[in-house]
Design a protein around this motif. Structure first.
Motif, PDB file in Angstrom:
ATOM      1  N   CYS F   2       0.464  -1.320   0.394  1.00 44.54           N
ATOM      2  CA  CYS F   2       0.030   0.494   0.191  1.00 44.54           C
ATOM      3  C   CYS F   2       0.657   1.003  -0.218  1.00 44.54           C
ATOM      4  O   CYS F   2       0.085   2.043   0.873  1.00 44.54           O
ATOM      5  CB  CYS F   2      -0.642   0.658   0.785  1.00 44.54           C
ATOM      6  SG  CYS F   2      -2.489  -1.316   1.244  1.00 44.54           S
ATOM      7  N   LEU F   3       1.837   1.055  -0.674  1.00 40.48           N
ATOM      8  CA  LEU F   3       3.002   2.718  -1.297  1.00 40.48           C
ATOM      9  C   LEU F   3       1.991   3.696  -1.712  1.00 40.48           C
ATOM     10  O   LEU F   3       1.157   3.213  -2.493  1.00 40.48           O
ATOM     11  CB  LEU F   3       3.818   1.693  -1.833  1.00 40.48           C
ATOM     12  CG  LEU F   3       5.012   3.461  -2.067  1.00 40.48           C
ATOM     13  CD1 LEU F   3       5.596   3.215  -0.900  1.00 40.48           C
ATOM     14  CD2 LEU F   3       5.778   2.860  -2.990  1.00 40.48           C
ATOM     15  N   GLY F   4       2.083   4.775  -1.581  1.00 36.91           N
ATOM     16  CA  GLY F   4       0.622   5.756  -1.463  1.00 36.91           C
ATOM     17  C   GLY F   4       1.471   6.885  -1.144  1.00 36.91           C
ATOM     18  O   GLY F   4       1.924   7.229  -0.224  1.00 36.91           O
ATOM     19  N   ILE F   5       1.948   8.025  -1.966  1.00 35.78           N
ATOM     20  CA  ILE F   5       2.548   8.722  -1.829  1.00 35.78           C
ATOM     21  C   ILE F   5       1.614   9.673  -2.612  1.00 35.78           C
ATOM     22  O   ILE F   5       0.797   9.788  -3.584  1.00 35.78           O
ATOM     23  CB  ILE F   5       3.507   8.645  -3.679  1.00 35.78           C
ATOM     24  CG1 ILE F   5       4.289   6.748  -3.200  1.00 35.78           C
ATOM     25  CG2 ILE F   5       4.556  10.101  -3.572  1.00 35.78           C
ATOM     26  CD1 ILE F   5       5.544   7.229  -1.670  1.00 35.78           C
ATOM     27  N   PRO F   6       1.930  10.754  -1.751  1.00 37.04           N
ATOM     28  CA  PRO F   6       0.829  12.327  -2.510  1.00 37.04           C
ATOM     29  C   PRO F   6       1.397  13.221  -3.618  1.00 37.04           C
ATOM     30  O   PRO F   6       2.781  13.522  -3.368  1.00 37.04           O
ATOM     31  CB  PRO F   6       0.824  13.228  -0.994  1.00 37.04           C
ATOM     32  CG  PRO F   6       2.843  13.489  -0.391  1.00 37.04           C
ATOM     33  CD  PRO F   6       2.235  11.512  -0.690  1.00 37.04           C
ATOM     34  N   VAL F  46      -3.374  11.316  -2.747  1.00 42.07           N
ATOM     35  CA  VAL F  46      -2.640   9.756  -2.603  1.00 42.07           C
ATOM     36  C   VAL F  46      -2.533   8.939  -3.784  1.00 42.07           C
ATOM     37  O   VAL F  46      -3.808   7.926  -3.595  1.00 42.07           O
ATOM     38  CB  VAL F  46      -3.329   9.230  -1.408  1.00 42.07           C
ATOM     39  CG1 VAL F  46      -1.921   8.257  -1.120  1.00 42.07           C
ATOM     40  CG2 VAL F  46      -2.850  10.459  -0.313  1.00 42.07           C
ATOM     41  N   VAL F  47      -1.853   8.624  -4.328  1.00 43.39           N
ATOM     42  CA  VAL F  47      -1.812   7.723  -5.344  1.00 43.39           C
ATOM     43  C   VAL F  47      -0.832   6.400  -5.326  1.00 43.39           C
ATOM     44  O   VAL F  47       0.205   6.582  -4.045  1.00 43.39           O
ATOM     45  CB  VAL F  47      -1.282   8.655  -6.589  1.00 43.39           C
ATOM     46  CG1 VAL F  47      -0.524   7.428  -7.723  1.00 43.39           C
ATOM     47  CG2 VAL F  47      -1.567   9.646  -7.019  1.00 43.39           C
ATOM     48  N   HIS F  48      -1.846   5.228  -5.354  1.00 41.68           N
ATOM     49  CA  HIS F  48      -1.373   3.348  -5.094  1.00 41.68           C
ATOM     50  C   HIS F  48      -1.660   3.131  -6.606  1.00 41.68           C
ATOM     51  O   HIS F  48      -3.197   2.622  -6.644  1.00 41.68           O
ATOM     52  CB  HIS F  48      -2.153   3.439  -4.200  1.00 41.68           C
ATOM     53  CG  HIS F  48      -1.975   1.733  -3.581  1.00 41.68           C
ATOM     54  ND1 HIS F  48      -0.995   1.348  -3.340  1.00 41.68           N
ATOM     55  CD2 HIS F  48      -3.159   0.626  -4.350  1.00 41.68           C
ATOM     56  CE1 HIS F  48      -0.319  -0.439  -3.235  1.00 41.68           C
ATOM     57  NE2 HIS F  48      -2.101  -0.322  -3.269  1.00 41.68           N
ATOM     58  N   ALA F  49      -0.582   2.894  -7.097  1.00 41.50           N
ATOM     59  CA  ALA F  49      -0.724   1.243  -8.309  1.00 41.50           C
ATOM     60  C   ALA F  49      -1.565   2.140  -9.677  1.00 41.50           C
ATOM     61  O   ALA F  49      -2.369   1.270  -9.868  1.00 41.50           O
ATOM     62  CB  ALA F  49      -2.095  -0.100  -7.551  1.00 41.50           C
ATOM     63  N   GLY F  50      -0.817   3.863  -9.255  1.00 38.41           N
ATOM     64  CA  GLY F  50      -1.487   3.958 -10.766  1.00 38.41           C
ATOM     65  C   GLY F  50      -3.116   4.663 -10.201  1.00 38.41           C
ATOM     66  O   GLY F  50      -4.064   5.560 -11.097  1.00 38.41           O
ATOM     67  N   PHE F  51      -3.562   4.590  -9.097  1.00 40.34           N
ATOM     68  CA  PHE F  51      -4.929   5.192  -8.945  1.00 40.34           C
ATOM     69  C   PHE F  51      -4.688   6.480  -7.829  1.00 40.34           C
ATOM     70  O   PHE F  51      -4.415   6.144  -6.368  1.00 40.34           O
ATOM     71  CB  PHE F  51      -5.401   4.152  -8.202  1.00 40.34           C
ATOM     72  CG  PHE F  51      -6.497   3.100  -9.768  1.00 40.34           C
ATOM     73  CD1 PHE F  51      -7.659   3.454 -10.238  1.00 40.34           C
ATOM     74  CD2 PHE F  51      -5.576   1.781 -10.166  1.00 40.34           C
ATOM     75  CE1 PHE F  51      -8.260   2.847 -10.970  1.00 40.34           C
ATOM     76  CE2 PHE F  51      -6.152   1.402 -11.365  1.00 40.34           C
ATOM     77  CZ  PHE F  51      -7.407   1.821 -11.359  1.00 40.34           C
ATOM     78  N   ALA F  52      -5.875   7.088  -7.802  1.00 43.41           N
ATOM     79  CA  ALA F  52      -5.958   8.546  -6.924  1.00 43.41           C
ATOM     80  C   ALA F  52      -6.872   7.765  -5.836  1.00 43.41           C
ATOM     81  O   ALA F  52      -7.609   7.134  -6.445  1.00 43.41           O
ATOM     82  CB  ALA F  52      -6.160   9.635  -7.167  1.00 43.41           C
ATOM     83  N   ILE F  53      -6.186   7.461  -3.899  1.00 42.43           N
ATOM     84  CA  ILE F  53      -7.439   6.458  -3.512  1.00 42.43           C
ATOM     85  C   ILE F  53      -7.655   7.795  -2.710  1.00 42.43           C
ATOM     86  O   ILE F  53      -8.764   7.281  -1.878  1.00 42.43           O
ATOM     87  CB  ILE F  53      -6.145   5.771  -2.998  1.00 42.43           C
ATOM     88  CG1 ILE F  53      -5.210   6.261  -2.268  1.00 42.43           C
ATOM     89  CG2 ILE F  53      -6.422   4.198  -3.852  1.00 42.43           C
ATOM     90  CD1 ILE F  53      -4.710   4.581  -1.086  1.00 42.43           C
TER      91      ILE F  53
END
Ligand code: SF4
Ligand code: SF4
Ligand SMILES: [Mg+2]
Ligand SMILES: [Mg+2]
Ligand SMILES: [Mg+2]
Ligand SMILES: [Mg+2]
Ligand SMILES: [Mg+2]
Ligand SMILES: [Mg+2]
Ligand SMILES: [Mg+2]
Ligand SMILES: [Mg+2]
Ligand SMILES: [Mg+2]
Ligand SMILES: [Mg+2]
Lengths: 83, 364, 348, 348, 364, 83
Positions: F2-6, F46-53
């Motif tokens: 769940c690497l999520g990056i702003p 916040v983006v995870h696996a190509g999706f803004a979540i």
């Protein structure tokens, strides 16, 4: 075209498709013998594209030299005739 | 090697050469039909030993040289299909079609493989059931029985992923085309010995009679060729025009019956266009309807798109014995084995290539 | 004389993509080298048309060479890719008169290669290096994705020391020089073909791969003023002679009956429609020596087990640069041209 | 301490086939080298654990090195495979204290490669060689069947001259030595990733590929007694330090906050879940110098445009051979281990 | 980078640490659920700053670690099929199944590719119409919406050569399994912030109440983690057991409604076996019947063959917080990242690998 | 996991599948915005696996520091209490 090389039949495998091992000097290859049903081990065959296309006739093989002999004799005869 | 070395003796060769010098009284032009004979002639330098005025022309007996651009374009189209394994004899790979050759479609990603025998292509089809294996069946009567057997076996074994692009051609109609040309330079033929092992000699009698031309069925070793030349010259000097057999150790007059039967079963005679020469009626072999499922043209639905030959290339004249390769203006400049304009510059048996590779420099 | 052989005016490269023939050791390859690697302005690349470059290092003369080995199959009668990679590069050093000292080894491995196969190849290199008295001093390994290589490629580069006083170079070739070959030709190529997929045949032929160091040292020990050397690898004897004739600006005339070819090799060549003079060797060389020293040189070569079949096969003549011709056994002549690409079996 | 780091007792190779990780510059690769290339009896291969081997040639000292270049894509922001092939090998020579002089070039070309692409690569090599003052003196070209390579592989081997008095080797590293890096890290790896199929992103990052010759010469000119050097290529800074620590038998402690990483690189690393300390560079090096000379060395590096971002990032400590650790910005510690294989984007 | 750098300040971190030292009076054991949190903890060395007695355990929030051997064996079987392009996140490639891992089937010839997003796999399916593209859909509630969208789009675009091997798992049931264990050591949870951006916080109330355990939804930067720890410790010290939200900038209590709707449309809750832990009821997401045509298990007919886990591996205990990695007898000897016995030694977020890679040596 | 990056939304492309360009510092990537219909250029997601979540809430973003302030005040208070 039509590179055909004489080789000696070493062995044959009878079956729906007659095959055999053929020796070209010190090189041996598997060859289809379906078109030379008469060829037996010890015979020579001319091989083209993996197929034996003809059995070598040992007598026929001497004709070149016979022809050359005749030529020589003719030449001698002609030579003999001249003086 | 037995039945090879014996026919290469320098001493015997020189006796033949002497006999020729003694026998020849006028200029004669002979054509050896088969590319294999051409190859032996240049390899051993036989042409250089002949009396002046006795000229050898290289005939059309090289399938690489005579396969039409149209057929090549079909081959290129089929080879480029995804999933196809396209099998061919080595020399066909460099022959230019309208725009490309098999080597370049291979370089562009096609799966093109060199085989030694059509049976190798068949074995590949058995080993690669998920692929379509196509064999490019070029060649004369000598090679056609091999192709026929491959198709026959494919049917017997139920191998439906094997097919043949049939481009076989027949020698006698081509000889007749050469003879019928009003500019013809050929006085006598060395017929192709290996073709005759299959087909025998019967087809040549009518030709010899009709055109009053000596035809000597000839083998491929130096002594064979020298004898064949001598026999031909002797006929010419004597004013005879008969069919004779120099290559008696391999050729029987009726030919090879089982091979003929197989040809008969699998192929039928069709019209064919010869590269450089043009269409010749009844000069080829195509698959019979019973083998339609193994016919690559049908399977891949390639249609004849009328391939273009290079306008500058004079190979038609070369193949018919009307022109010697160095007489072609493109020879050695715009046309070389690296950038061939015609098929005769491609095959090592092609007349233009043979001249280029072996005779380009004058003198040793 | 054809313009194609005139180096100042090369025909433009016809191909817009690389063809196999560009690696075949023939004319296309020469063209590629001249037009892509050497062409203007100020040559990027190897300035010496030679098996090795000989360059100064401080006060010493250093010989450098490189070759990549991509042979398939990797194991063949009489050798393997590892042996070739050592001998081939050692031989290129030796051809410039150098004493081979050091090798580098660069491996490109395809994912999925059997570890055991790699071990065998490396063991073979170790043994070959020991035999040649060279040390593998530096190396590199890259692994590429499955399908992006063909199992295993090896590059070896070699460094050697050129002793004082030696000068071996095509430009030293002179009309009149005797042309020697160190043994019978074509064994390597036939051995490899005999195990190639779809072509396999049985033959006693073994690769001739071997180091040429002892033969060259024998020539120098015998006091021969060796003019030029070349190992007869890709493209065989005929190609090596073409290269030397071009680079030396001379013609060469061979005697067909003098060229040693063993019987099994010539049988295989008949069968496949190959010319043995173009079939690869990996342990043979041609030597150009002054005519008066020809017999001494021949004796020196024959004194070593690797040179017992050495023969004098022809001589250098005046004539157009690069013309190599052959007097056939029947007394005719033919050119031995550079091939356009690789020699393909003339099966048809 | 784990037995895995104990070189006398390597774990047996688990894999019976080559894995991509065997080329990744990490632990598996080290294992492969030790067990296949270096293993008993008498080592076949490179006896010096170093970027280059330094060996005698007559009375001179010769540096030799080799590397193959297989990068995909071949053109990337700031460079291409040809540049890498020149700089990479030049840099390995320089890392042993040598002055680079000569290169060989071995090309393995895949049938079907665009001729134009080859020309571009060769032009790039020519330019890079000119820039580095080295000559490409010998070469080789092989062409393999379509599907048996990946367009173009280049091997370059390099030869250099080691001037008298220089001694640069991991074994000279001493506890207390200062550890310097010549610039910010990770640009090359990120530039290449940014154009890789299926991963593409936009970034101003350009490959840092460049020759290190001027920086090393600057150190020597400044009189620095350089103990050891290593260029931070595959596996990045962390891997280079691991190698040096293992080969020098020491521990290394870094300060996270001292390691220069530019903002775009650290952004890309956050996004892909990569550690910039393991991302490849192609124009950066670490230098181990005596502590008292650290500031002189740093000034020397910063005096050259390629070294403006040079930094002192840590020091050599007593401790187990091969331990590289990092004091984090928060004051915690973590090991910088050798990777098992290539660093994969932690996308999930 | 905004919203990143601000949360890494050393000064603020030390104020948190001081506050923690001041607040803690007894030993507490907290578990961070998410592998991303584990990663940040070791990367910044946060565990080393904590007061003695305050222990962090690494939870099961790493899909690489918990995907069952059975599922992996299915993945390996599908990837090995000719014609399949098997797409996966990078870390899954090194996880051992019963006998092999994806990297080794790749090395044996399978076409296995790393993607950054399920949408990359979808794009591949569009580009390679002749191939079957399969996406290995692992991950928690955070990742499942991405997989769901890929399948949904495949149906919308009529891409029938795309399918999903669905292996998604749900966090709350795993937390409950940990809590229900009678040997449990965990006193409080740092819940996985990104999972909660999707699912919100509602599921945790019942858990916190039933097991009387504080649950703090926590982010991934050092200050986030330190605050989360502080909030959790504060609850423990105060004897409270509530659900709190540390990660307010990204998590809203109801979660992400459009993502939840998509999950609802594409997936249904199924039973799943967790590696090391065993079967957990209602702990996974599988494709609904409406998407059966995009279900790789159905498409390729891979049947569950009951994969074997390594008998020696204690990762189940590690994942449940019952064992610290170095307490496993195989750790660092028979089990290393090069020769992993369990999945927790594989992923860089796996508890065993994290210990091995970052904490193997004691001291700096 | 769940690497999520702003990252900052730079632009959006409306359509059956909402997409957009998102900047992560100096790195820009195309990202699916279907799950953040409210996000507009200038917003952080916040983006995870190509999706803004998730859209980043700028106010929520300050809470960490507010909490720290409170802690400080508490500590001061406590400190103030002690003597
Ligand atoms: S030289 Fe070339 S162009 Fe001229 S006839 Fe021969 S093949 Fe054709
Ligand atoms: S150290 Fe290895 S064997 Fe032990 S629990 Fe972790 S993964 Fe399993
Ligand atoms: Mg050589
Ligand atoms: Mg070389
Ligand atoms: Mg060589
Ligand atoms: Mg290297
Ligand atoms: Mg391969
Ligand atoms: Mg290096
Ligand atoms: Mg190197
Ligand atoms: Mg290097
Ligand atoms: Mg070479
Ligand atoms: Mg490829």
């Amino acid at each position: 075209m039509c590179l055909g090389i004489p080789g000696e039949v070493l062995s044959t495998v009878e079956g729906p498709l007659r095959m055999g091992r053929v020796a070209f000097g010190q090189v041996i290859k598997e060859v289809c013998l379906a078109y030379v049903p008469e060829a037996q081990p010890g015979d020579f065959v001319v091989v083209h594209a993996g197929f034996a296309i003809s059995r070598v006739d040992p007598e026929g093989a001497l004709r070149v030299f016979a022809y050359l002999e005749e030529l020589g004799e003719t030449a001698e005869k002609l030579g003999g005739q001249s003086p | 090697m037995r039945y090879v070395e014996e026919y290469r003796g320098a001493e015997e060769a020189h006796r033949f050469v002497q006999a020729l010098h003694a026998r020849v009284t006028r200029p004669w032009t002979l054509m050896e039909i088969c590319g294999g004979q051409t190859h032996a002639i240049v390899r051993f330098g036989i042409d250089q030993l002949l009396p002046p005025g006795l000229t050898l022309l290289h005939g059309p007996g090289c399938p690489v040289c005579v396969t039409s651009v149209e057929t090549l374009d079909k081959a290129l189209a089929i080879a480029s299909r995804p999933g196809v394994v396209f099998c061919s004899f080595g020399d066909m790979l460099r022959v230019p079609g309208s725009e490309r050759d098999l080597l370049s479609v291979k370089a562009a990603g096609a799966d093109v493989r060199i085989v030694y025998s059509p049976m190798d292509a068949l074995a590949l089809a058995e080993r690669l059931p998920g692929r379509e294996v196509v064999f490019f069946a070029v060649g004369f009567e000598t090679t056609a029985p091999a192709s026929a057997m491959a198709v026959h076996e494919a049917r017997r074994r139920g191998l439906r992923n094997f097919s043949l692009l049939a481009a076989h051609v027949l020698v006698p109609p081509a000889m007749e085309a050469i003879l019928a040309d009003r500019n013809r330079r050929v006085d006598g033929f060395l017929a192709a010995g290996h073709v005759c092992t299959i087909m025998g000699m019967e087809a040549y009698g009518p030709l010899a009679r009709a055109y009053r031309v000596p035809i000597v069925v000839t083998g491929f070793e130096p002594l064979d060729l020298l004898q064949g030349i001598h026999m031909c010259v002797a006929q010419l000097e004597d004013g005879r025009a008969a069919v004779e057999n120099q290559y008696a150790r391999a050729v029987r007059p009726p030919g090879n019956a089982p091979a003929q039967a197989m040809l008969q079963a699998v192929f039928e005679v069709v019209h064919r266009t010869w590269r450089g020469i043009g269409p010749i009626p009844s000069s080829g072999l195509g698959l019979r309807a019973a083998y339609a499922d193994w016919d690559a043209e049908r399977k891949f639905g390639v249609s004849a798109v009328g391939g273009r030959e290079d306008a500058e290339c004079r190979s038609g004249s070369v193949l018919r014995g009307l022109l010697k390769p160095p007489e072609c203006p493109a020879f050695g400049t715009r046309c070389t084995p690296e950038t061939p304009l015609g098929a005769t510059m491609v095959s090592s048996e092609g007349a233009c290539a043979a001249y280029y590779r072996y005779r380009r420099f004058t003198g040793p | 004389m054809s313009t194609l052989l005139n180096r100042s005016c090369p025909a433009p490269l016809k191909h817009s993509t690389i063809q196999l023939a560009h690696g075949g050791g023939g004319r296309l390859m020469r063209q590629l080298i001249e037009e892509v690697f050497l062409e203007p302005p100020p040559a990027l690349a190897w300035t010496e048309r030679h098996d090795s470059a000989v360059v100064p290092l401080g006060t010493e003369r250093l010989a450098l060479t490189t070759d990549s080995y991509v042979v398939t199959p990797r194991f063949f009668p009489g050798g393997d890719i590892g042996k070739l990679a050592v001998y081939g590069t050692v031989n290129d050093l030796v051809m410039s008169g150098a004493r081979p000292l050091y090798l580098s080894a660069g491996f490109i491995l395809e994912e999925g290669l059997a570890m055991e196969e790699l071990r065998r190849v490396v063991a073979s290199m170790r043994e070959a290096a020991r035999e040649c008295g060279v040390r593998l001093v530096t190396g590199d390994t890259k692994v590429v994705d499955r399908g992006k290589a063909d199992g295993l490629f090896i590059n070896t580069s070699g460094a050697g020391h050129v002793p004082e006083g030696r000068s071996v170079h095509p430009r030293r070739v002179r009309p009149g020089d005797a042309v020697l070959v160190s043994g019978d030709v074509g064994q390597h190529g036939i051995a490899v073909l005999s195990v190639r997929e779809g072509l396999a045949f049985e033959t006693p032929v073994q690769s001739d791969c071997s180091p040429l160091t002892p033969l060259v040292e024998a020539l120098f020990s015998a006091g021969v003023d060796v003019h030029a050397l070349r190992d007869t690898t890709r493209g065989g004897l005929a190609s090596a002679l073409n290269e030397l004739a071009l680079d030396g600006g001379v013609s060469v005339l061979l005697e067909e009956t003098s060229v040693p070819v063993n019987e099994a090799v010539s049988g295989a060549c008949e069968l496949l429609g190959l010319d043995p003079l173009y079939v690869a060797c990996e342990g043979r060389m041609v030597a150009f020596v002054p005519e008066p020293q020809a017999e001494v040189a021949l004796a020196a070569l024959r004194g070593h087990p690797l040179g017992v079949a050495a023969a004098r096969i022809g001589r250098v003549t005046e004539g157009p640069a690069g013309r190599v011709s052959l007097r056939t056994r029947l007394g005719g002549h033919r050119l031995l041209d550079l091939l356009s690409g690789e020699q393909l079996p003339r099966i048809c």
